[in-house]
Design an enzyme around this catalytic site. Structure first.
Site, PDB file in Angstrom:
ATOM      1  N   ASP A   1       3.881   7.045  -2.250  1.00 55.94           N
ATOM      2  CA  ASP A   1       4.576   7.074  -3.400  1.00 55.94           C
ATOM      3  C   ASP A   1       5.832   6.348  -3.518  1.00 55.94           C
ATOM      4  OD1 ASP A   1       2.951   8.812  -5.211  1.00 55.94           O
ATOM      5  OD2 ASP A   1       3.726  10.621  -4.025  1.00 55.94           O
TER       6      ASP A   1
ATOM      7  N   HIS B   1       1.193   3.892  -4.577  1.00 52.25           N
ATOM      8  CA  HIS B   1       1.234   4.077  -5.926  1.00 52.25           C
ATOM      9  C   HIS B   1       2.657   3.913  -6.485  1.00 52.25           C
ATOM     10  CE1 HIS B   1       1.806   8.107  -8.903  1.00 52.25           C
ATOM     11  NE2 HIS B   1       1.698   6.571  -9.582  1.00 52.25           N
TER      12      HIS B   1
ATOM     13  N   ASP C   1      -2.958  13.578  -8.823  1.00 51.24           N
ATOM     14  CA  ASP C   1      -1.927  13.589  -8.264  1.00 51.24           C
ATOM     15  C   ASP C   1      -0.637  14.413  -8.776  1.00 51.24           C
ATOM     16  OD1 ASP C   1       0.433  12.565  -6.524  1.00 51.24           O
ATOM     17  OD2 ASP C   1       0.169  10.669  -7.328  1.00 51.24           O
TER      18      ASP C   1
HETATM   19 ZN    ZN Z   1       1.381   9.472  -6.122  1.00 52.10          ZN
END
Ligand code: ZN
Length: 221
Positions: free
Chosen positions: A26, A57, A167
Protein backbone atom coordinates in the site's frame (compact mmCIF):
# COMPACT_ATOMS: atom_id res chain seq x y z
CA UNK A 1 1.71 -5.30 4.48
CA UNK A 2 0.37 -1.95 5.72
CA UNK A 3 -0.09 -3.61 9.10
CA UNK A 4 3.34 -5.27 9.20
CA UNK A 5 6.24 -4.17 11.40
CA UNK A 6 7.91 -1.59 9.13
CA UNK A 7 11.06 -1.76 11.23
CA UNK A 8 11.38 -5.45 10.50
CA UNK A 9 9.69 -5.71 7.14
CA UNK A 10 11.75 -8.39 5.43
CA UNK A 11 11.26 -10.77 8.37
CA UNK A 12 7.53 -10.00 8.60
CA UNK A 13 7.12 -10.76 4.88
CA UNK A 14 9.21 -13.94 5.06
CA UNK A 15 7.07 -15.22 7.94
CA UNK A 16 3.82 -14.90 5.97
CA UNK A 17 5.13 -15.65 2.46
CA UNK A 18 4.48 -19.44 2.52
CA UNK A 19 0.78 -18.80 3.23
CA UNK A 20 0.20 -15.99 0.72
CA UNK A 21 0.35 -15.78 -3.08
CA UNK A 22 1.16 -12.09 -3.38
CA UNK A 23 2.55 -9.26 -1.30
CA UNK A 24 0.16 -6.29 -1.46
CA UNK A 25 2.07 -3.03 -1.01
CA UNK A 26 0.00 0.00 0.00
CA UNK A 27 1.62 3.16 -1.29
CA UNK A 28 0.15 6.38 0.13
CA UNK A 29 1.19 9.87 -0.88
CA UNK A 30 -0.36 12.01 1.90
CA UNK A 31 -2.43 13.71 -0.80
CA UNK A 32 -4.81 11.22 -2.39
CA UNK A 33 -5.14 9.80 1.10
CA UNK A 34 -4.22 11.46 4.41
CA UNK A 35 -1.40 9.08 5.20
CA UNK A 36 2.15 8.50 4.04
CA UNK A 37 3.71 5.06 3.71
CA UNK A 38 6.49 3.78 1.50
CA UNK A 39 7.80 4.22 -2.01
CA UNK A 40 9.99 2.54 -4.62
CA UNK A 41 13.19 2.38 -2.51
CA UNK A 42 11.48 0.15 0.08
CA UNK A 43 9.98 -2.02 -2.65
CA UNK A 44 13.44 -2.39 -4.22
CA UNK A 45 14.90 -3.28 -0.85
CA UNK A 46 12.21 -5.91 -0.17
CA UNK A 47 12.77 -7.31 -3.65
CA UNK A 48 16.22 -8.44 -2.55
CA UNK A 49 14.66 -10.48 0.27
CA UNK A 50 11.62 -11.99 -1.44
CA UNK A 51 10.66 -13.68 -4.69
CA UNK A 52 6.94 -13.03 -4.12
CA UNK A 53 4.76 -11.23 -6.63
CA UNK A 54 4.56 -7.58 -5.51
CA UNK A 55 1.10 -6.13 -6.06
CA UNK A 56 1.59 -2.38 -5.62
CA UNK A 57 -1.52 -0.38 -4.81
CA UNK A 58 -0.80 3.25 -5.61
CA UNK A 59 -3.03 5.49 -3.55
CA UNK A 60 -1.52 8.53 -5.16
CA UNK A 61 -2.80 11.63 -6.93
CA UNK A 62 0.05 11.44 -9.44
CA UNK A 63 0.97 7.77 -9.89
CA UNK A 64 2.23 8.45 -13.42
CA UNK A 65 5.41 10.05 -12.10
CA UNK A 66 6.29 6.88 -10.18
CA UNK A 67 5.30 3.96 -12.44
CA UNK A 68 8.74 3.64 -13.97
CA UNK A 69 10.35 3.66 -10.52
CA UNK A 70 7.99 0.94 -9.24
CA UNK A 71 8.66 -1.21 -12.31
CA UNK A 72 12.41 -0.79 -11.81
CA UNK A 73 12.04 -1.56 -8.09
CA UNK A 74 10.56 -4.97 -8.90
CA UNK A 75 6.79 -4.47 -8.77
CA UNK A 76 4.93 -7.22 -10.60
CA UNK A 77 1.84 -5.12 -11.02
CA UNK A 78 0.65 -1.65 -10.15
CA UNK A 79 -2.89 -0.51 -9.45
CA UNK A 80 -3.95 3.11 -9.91
CA UNK A 81 -7.19 4.69 -8.73
CA UNK A 82 -9.83 5.60 -11.28
CA UNK A 83 -10.62 8.71 -9.19
CA UNK A 84 -7.31 10.39 -10.11
CA UNK A 85 -8.20 10.58 -13.83
CA UNK A 86 -6.00 10.19 -16.94
CA UNK A 87 -6.93 6.52 -16.64
CA UNK A 88 -6.35 5.47 -20.28
CA UNK A 89 -2.92 7.08 -20.27
CA UNK A 90 -1.90 5.49 -16.95
CA UNK A 91 -3.09 2.01 -17.95
CA UNK A 92 -1.21 2.24 -21.25
CA UNK A 93 1.94 3.38 -19.48
CA UNK A 94 1.80 0.45 -17.07
CA UNK A 95 1.32 -1.95 -19.98
CA UNK A 96 4.31 -0.45 -21.80
CA UNK A 97 6.46 -0.87 -18.68
CA UNK A 98 5.64 -4.59 -18.54
CA UNK A 99 3.61 -4.27 -15.35
CA UNK A 100 0.35 -6.09 -14.73
CA UNK A 101 -2.30 -3.42 -15.07
CA UNK A 102 -4.65 -2.74 -12.17
CA UNK A 103 -7.47 -0.26 -11.66
CA UNK A 104 -8.97 0.54 -8.27
CA UNK A 105 -12.19 2.19 -7.13
CA UNK A 106 -13.06 3.66 -3.73
CA UNK A 107 -16.20 2.41 -1.95
CA UNK A 108 -18.32 5.33 -3.17
CA UNK A 109 -17.09 5.21 -6.78
CA UNK A 110 -19.71 3.49 -8.93
CA UNK A 111 -19.30 0.47 -11.18
CA UNK A 112 -19.88 2.77 -14.16
CA UNK A 113 -16.48 4.41 -13.57
CA UNK A 114 -14.71 1.06 -13.94
CA UNK A 115 -16.81 -0.34 -16.77
CA UNK A 116 -15.20 1.54 -19.71
CA UNK A 117 -11.78 0.15 -18.72
CA UNK A 118 -12.57 -3.52 -18.18
CA UNK A 119 -11.08 -4.47 -21.56
CA UNK A 120 -7.74 -2.80 -20.64
CA UNK A 121 -6.94 -4.25 -17.23
CA UNK A 122 -5.50 -7.40 -15.64
CA UNK A 123 -6.91 -6.58 -12.22
CA UNK A 124 -9.83 -4.65 -10.76
CA UNK A 125 -9.58 -3.59 -7.12
CA UNK A 126 -12.74 -2.74 -5.21
CA UNK A 127 -11.91 -0.95 -1.96
CA UNK A 128 -14.00 -2.26 0.92
CA UNK A 129 -12.92 0.59 3.21
CA UNK A 130 -12.02 4.20 2.43
CA UNK A 131 -8.29 4.03 1.74
CA UNK A 132 -5.78 5.63 4.04
CA UNK A 133 -5.47 3.52 7.15
CA UNK A 134 -5.37 -0.12 8.17
CA UNK A 135 -7.71 -1.74 10.66
CA UNK A 136 -11.01 -0.39 9.31
CA UNK A 137 -14.34 -2.23 9.12
CA UNK A 138 -15.30 -4.07 5.93
CA UNK A 139 -18.09 -2.34 3.95
CA UNK A 140 -20.43 -5.09 2.86
CA UNK A 141 -22.46 -2.84 0.57
CA UNK A 142 -19.49 -2.79 -1.85
CA UNK A 143 -20.28 -6.44 -2.68
CA UNK A 144 -22.96 -5.36 -5.12
CA UNK A 145 -20.26 -3.61 -7.19
CA UNK A 146 -17.97 -6.66 -6.91
CA UNK A 147 -20.72 -8.86 -8.34
CA UNK A 148 -21.40 -6.38 -11.15
CA UNK A 149 -17.71 -6.31 -12.08
CA UNK A 150 -17.55 -10.12 -12.08
CA UNK A 151 -20.65 -10.36 -14.28
CA UNK A 152 -19.27 -7.76 -16.68
CA UNK A 153 -15.98 -9.70 -16.93
CA UNK A 154 -17.88 -12.92 -17.60
CA UNK A 155 -19.97 -11.28 -20.32
CA UNK A 156 -16.77 -9.96 -21.95
CA UNK A 157 -15.15 -13.40 -21.83
CA UNK A 158 -12.42 -12.01 -19.53
CA UNK A 159 -13.41 -13.63 -16.24
CA UNK A 160 -10.50 -16.10 -16.25
CA UNK A 161 -7.80 -13.59 -17.09
CA UNK A 162 -8.74 -10.59 -14.92
CA UNK A 163 -8.32 -10.69 -11.15
CA UNK A 164 -10.97 -9.11 -8.97
CA UNK A 165 -9.45 -7.98 -5.71
CA UNK A 166 -10.97 -6.62 -2.51
CA UNK A 167 -8.98 -4.59 0.00
CA UNK A 168 -10.02 -3.42 3.45
CA UNK A 169 -11.36 -5.14 6.55
CA UNK A 170 -10.71 -8.64 5.17
CA UNK A 171 -10.60 -11.52 7.63
CA UNK A 172 -11.87 -15.11 7.52
CA UNK A 173 -15.54 -14.09 7.61
CA UNK A 174 -15.50 -11.07 5.28
CA UNK A 175 -13.13 -12.91 2.92
CA UNK A 176 -15.79 -15.56 2.40
CA UNK A 177 -18.41 -12.85 1.78
CA UNK A 178 -16.13 -11.30 -0.85
CA UNK A 179 -15.35 -14.50 -2.78
CA UNK A 180 -19.02 -15.46 -2.77
CA UNK A 181 -19.73 -12.01 -4.30
CA UNK A 182 -17.16 -12.68 -7.05
CA UNK A 183 -13.72 -11.65 -5.77
CA UNK A 184 -10.76 -13.99 -6.34
CA UNK A 185 -7.99 -11.98 -4.64
CA UNK A 186 -8.23 -11.04 -0.97
CA UNK A 187 -5.99 -8.43 0.61
CA UNK A 188 -5.65 -8.86 4.36
CA UNK A 189 -3.50 -6.66 6.57
CA UNK A 190 -4.49 -6.34 10.21
CA UNK A 191 -6.08 -9.81 10.23
CA UNK A 192 -2.65 -11.25 9.39
CA UNK A 193 -0.04 -8.94 10.86
CA UNK A 194 -2.15 -8.09 13.89
CA UNK A 195 -2.40 -11.79 14.71
CA UNK A 196 -0.07 -13.56 17.11
CA UNK A 197 0.74 -16.13 14.45
CA UNK A 198 0.54 -14.24 11.13
CA UNK A 199 1.23 -17.25 8.88
CA UNK A 200 -1.57 -19.29 10.44
CA UNK A 201 -3.93 -16.33 10.13
CA UNK A 202 -3.14 -16.03 6.40
CA UNK A 203 -3.61 -19.78 5.92
CA UNK A 204 -7.01 -19.68 7.66
CA UNK A 205 -8.27 -16.80 5.51
CA UNK A 206 -7.21 -18.62 2.32
CA UNK A 207 -8.61 -21.95 3.45
CA UNK A 208 -11.99 -20.45 4.41
CA UNK A 209 -12.25 -18.72 1.02
CA UNK A 210 -11.36 -21.89 -0.89
CA UNK A 211 -13.89 -23.91 1.11
CA UNK A 212 -16.60 -21.36 0.34
CA UNK A 213 -15.97 -21.83 -3.39
CA UNK A 214 -16.00 -25.63 -3.36
CA UNK A 215 -18.98 -27.03 -5.22
CA UNK A 216 -21.51 -28.51 -2.83
CA UNK A 217 -21.93 -32.24 -3.55
CA UNK A 218 -25.43 -33.09 -4.62
CA UNK A 219 -27.42 -35.44 -2.38
CA UNK A 220 -26.79 -39.08 -3.24
CA UNK A 221 -23.83 -38.21 -5.50
ZN1 ZN B 1 -4.29 -1.80 -0.78
Amino acid sequence: MLSADFGNLAAAVAEVAPAADWLHVDVMDAHFVPNLTIGPPVVASLRRHSSMYFDCHLMMTDPGSFLEAFAAAGAGGCTVHVEVGRTDELLEEMRALGLRVGLAANPDTPFEALEPHLHQVDLVLCMTVFPGFGGQRFMEDVMEKVTRVRRALVSRGRSDEVDLEVDGGIDEGTGVTAVVAGANVLVAGSAIFGHERPREAAESIGAAARRALEPVAADGA
